[in-house]
Design a protein around this motif. Structure first.
Motif: not given
Length: 704
Positions: A476, A490, A492, A494, A515-517, A519
């Motif tokens: 995303q 942002f 994000g 997996d 998972h990584a993000s 933001y």
């Protein structure tokens, strides 16, 4: 001589008279021919009485129009067709208002009607005519000559209605022989109420040709404006008198986009461009007078997309479009739309629906396109353009204010499916961008190719340097950019099969998933599985471990690793003895202190910079040592425990709990000072059973 000899015979006298008469007649014929030959090509001015009589005769047959002549002359052409030349011609309406001031009007006349006192021109040439064309807010047109203020009608008339006065004039008895009309040195003024603009061109030419009932009109004009290029315009019309069906076309070169955008609903989408356009428009008029499909070919030169002065111009090199506009269905069908620019190059086909045509002009377009080729490098963010394939999109273009919305843009990139949604809007302060995207999978290499170098460059660099392998999924991406502010991002995703490092000298994390993000400048990557291969003792399971950069905008800023590990005690100690820590070496202890399992949690705080020093790493790690057995901690004895608590910090290492020393139960703790000033000091505190087992274990020699 006798009287008989002096008298000549009558026959001889008449013969002489006849010869003289013939000679005189021949001389008169020759003189007349010479006189007529002398008149060929010579302009003969008409006397005032003749000019007045002809003017009165014309005005008597002209209805409400009144003609004034400044000068009249006749020239006999080489083919013995007289040409009438009129100077300073004025045409007025019934109220005496001037309709036209013509500097020069010339025409060839039929000789036989002229000998009978009638003017039947075959060709008329006009110079200096002034025409004003007015368009109302509703699209209606009004035409006037000279200074007459003929308003535009509110509704757009049919082509037949516009040409009806001309056809009525050609049916007048005086013009039954008229086959051609040429207007030169025209001055045309076009006033557009909807666009609130006016254009004036000088030196225009217009030609009308009639062959029986067939009528053809051609014209060309040159418009000089405040630009570096001139605009040329050519128009043509073909039809039959008394019939509505007709063909007409317009071709042009180097017309400003905003000028042409305001002339047809089918071209309104060009209004945001600042570029010269060349091309052609062709259409048919049906039997009922309605306009049929409009076919357009547009070649757009180098320019920019810039709806307002405040928006940063988006440059392009060239563009091309072939489309058909159906006014009944109010739909544009694009056979081709192609664009070449430093930001994006693409080729597409599709269709667009005009919305809001109740007012006669579209307020927005709803479009669907299939893009067969696209190469993008917006704002030159990438070192090389990004190639994409199989793109389809639904879009909405709102005219005022300018807003381009992507309902959905779906594309396939290297076998992966990407969906984008968003909008770009021209605000008074500049561009406003909101973009959301989803992708089912991506490799890190492709992620870096699609990640603009100038957007979050530190995070991008960290990923490039530290992520060695991974398979990304459920990606995303969201971008928000307000005028005069730094863009927000942002990201994000997996991941599986991740190989990365969190500190340069420490062994890599391998086979990780999680998972990584990214933001609000905070980057976090968490592992639900994975391991670190220690130099000794095997793998360290890192399930539950996370890595965080609180603010990626800070140069060489802080980072934190939240550790959760399960491994052998040897592997855990081996990791703590890697650079830049070297805790065991500093304590003078080997990595293989004990056998057993270590279950640890804690954190490492450090700076993202090269050449990291031990004192720049803050750590606090604690947990349990299970099924411990050591022959090293107490030389000559076996220390065993089902579980010991352990905690390691920058200044100390503490291990404590219940166990056995050989066969003797013990309870206590081991505390070793860490750091360059500790001197390797250590302390043991605890309790031991004083019993027969103790005496036997340590060979004290007490009696039973």
């Amino acid at each position: 001589m006798s009287e008989t000899e002096d008298i000549k015979p009558p026959r001889r006298r008449w013969r002489r008279v006849l010869l003289w008469s013939l000679a005189v007649l021949l001389a008169l014929v020759v003189a007349g021919c010479v006189g007529l030959m002398a008149l060929v090509g010579t302009q003969v001015s008409a006397p005032d009485w003749l000019r007045t009589r002809i003017t009165e005769r014309i005005n008597a047959d002209s209805g409400d129009l009144q003609l004034g002549l400044g000068d009249m002359s006749v020239v006999m052409e080489d083919d013995w067709i007289p040409r009438l030349s009129l100077r300073k011609v004025t045409v007025r309406d019934e109220a005496g208002q001037p309709l036209a001031n013509l500097t020069d009007v010339q025409g060839t006349l039929a000789l036989k009607p002229l000998l009978q006192g009638e003017l039947r021109p075959g060709v008329i040439q006009v110079s200096g005519v002034q025409v004003t064309l007015r368009r109302s807010m509703g699209g209606g047109l009004g035409v006037s000559l000279g200074d007459a203020a003929t308003p535009a009608v509110e509704e757009a008339p049919s082509m037949a209605a516009l040409l009806q006065p001309l056809e009525d004039l050609l049916l007048e008895p005086h013009f039954t022989a008229l086959a051609r009309v040429e207007a030169r040195n025209m001055t045309l003024r076009y006033e557009d109420a909807r666009a609130q603009r006016a254009w004036t061109v000088d030196g225009g030419r217009l030609t009308l040709e009639r062959s029986g009932e067939d009528l053809q009109i051609r014209g060309d004009f040159v418009l000089l404006g405040n630009r570096a290029y001139a605009t040329t315009l050519a128009v043509n019309y073909t039809g039959r008198m008394g019939e509505a069906e007709a063909d007409f076309g317009v071709s042009f070169e180097d017309m400003p986009a905003r000028d042409i955008a305001g002339q047809s609903p089918a071209l309104a989408w060009l209004d945001a461009l600042d570029a010269p356009i060349s091309g052609a428009l062709r259409a048919e008029v049906a039997e009922d007078g309605r306009l049929g499909p409009l076919n357009a070919t547009l070649q757009i030169g180098a320019g920019v997309l810039q709806p307002t002065e405040a928006t940063k111009p988006i440059p392009f090199t060239s563009a091309r479009s072939y489309f058909t506009y159906d006014p009944k269905q109010q739909v544009l069908r694009f056979d081709e739309v192609s664009l070449e620019s430093p930001w994006v190059s693409a080729q597409a086909e599709g269709q667009a629906y005009l919305v809001g045509m109740e007012s006669g002009w579209p307020s927005e377009l709803l479009a669907q396109f299939q893009v067969s080729r696209i190469s993008a490098n917006p704002a030159e963010l990438y070192p090389a353009p990004v190639e994409l394939e199989k793109v389809s999109m639904d879009m909405r273009l709102e005219m005022e204010p300018f807003r381009l919305s992507l309902g959905q843009m779906s594309l396939v990139d290297q076998g992966r499916h990407l969906v984008l949604r968003g909008a770009v809007q021209a605000k008074p302060e500049g561009w406003n961008l909101a973009l959301d995207s989803e992708m089912d999978g991506l490799s890190p290499a492709r992620l870096l190719e699609l990640w603009p170098v100038g957007v979050k460059p530190k995070t991008r660099t960290w990923i490039e340097e530290n992520v060695k392998a991974a398979e990304l999924s459920e990606i995303q991406l969201a971008v928000r950019s307000q005028p005069k502010s730094r863009p927000d991002l942002f990201l994000g995703f997996d991941y599986t099969g991740l190989e990365t490092r969190f500190i340069k000298e420490v062994p890599h994390i391998q086979a990780a998933a999680g998972h990584a993000s990214l933001y609000d400048d905070r980057f976090v990557i968490a592992a639900t599985e994975g391991y670190v291969q220690a130099a000794e003792g095997g793998r360290i399971d890192i399930s539950g471990t996370s890595f965080e950069v609180p603010n990626v905008a800070i140069k060489r800023g802080p980072a934190r690793a939240q550790l959760r590990t399960q491994s052998t005690i040897t592997a855990a100690l081996s990791l703590l003895n890697e650079e830049p820590f070297r805790f065991l070496d500093k304590a003078g202890r080997p990595v293989a202190l004990a056998d057993g399992r270590a279950v640890l949690e804690g954190r490492l705080d450090f700076l993202l910079k090269p050449g990291l020093k031990p004192d720049e790493v803050a750590f606090d790690v604690g947990g349990s040592l299970r099924d411990l057995r050591s022959e090293v901690l107490v030389p000559g004895r076996v220390l065993a425990a089902s579980q010991l608590d352990v905690r390691a910090q920058n200044d100390s290492l503490t291990v404590g709990g219940e166990g056995r020393l050989g066969r003797v139960p013990v309870t206590g703790s081991y505390r070793a000072a860490l750091g360059p000033e500790s001197g390797g000091a250590a302390r043991v505190e605890g309790w031991v059973e004083l019993s027969e087992r103790f005496a036997d274990e340590f060979n004290i020699g007490f009696s039973p």
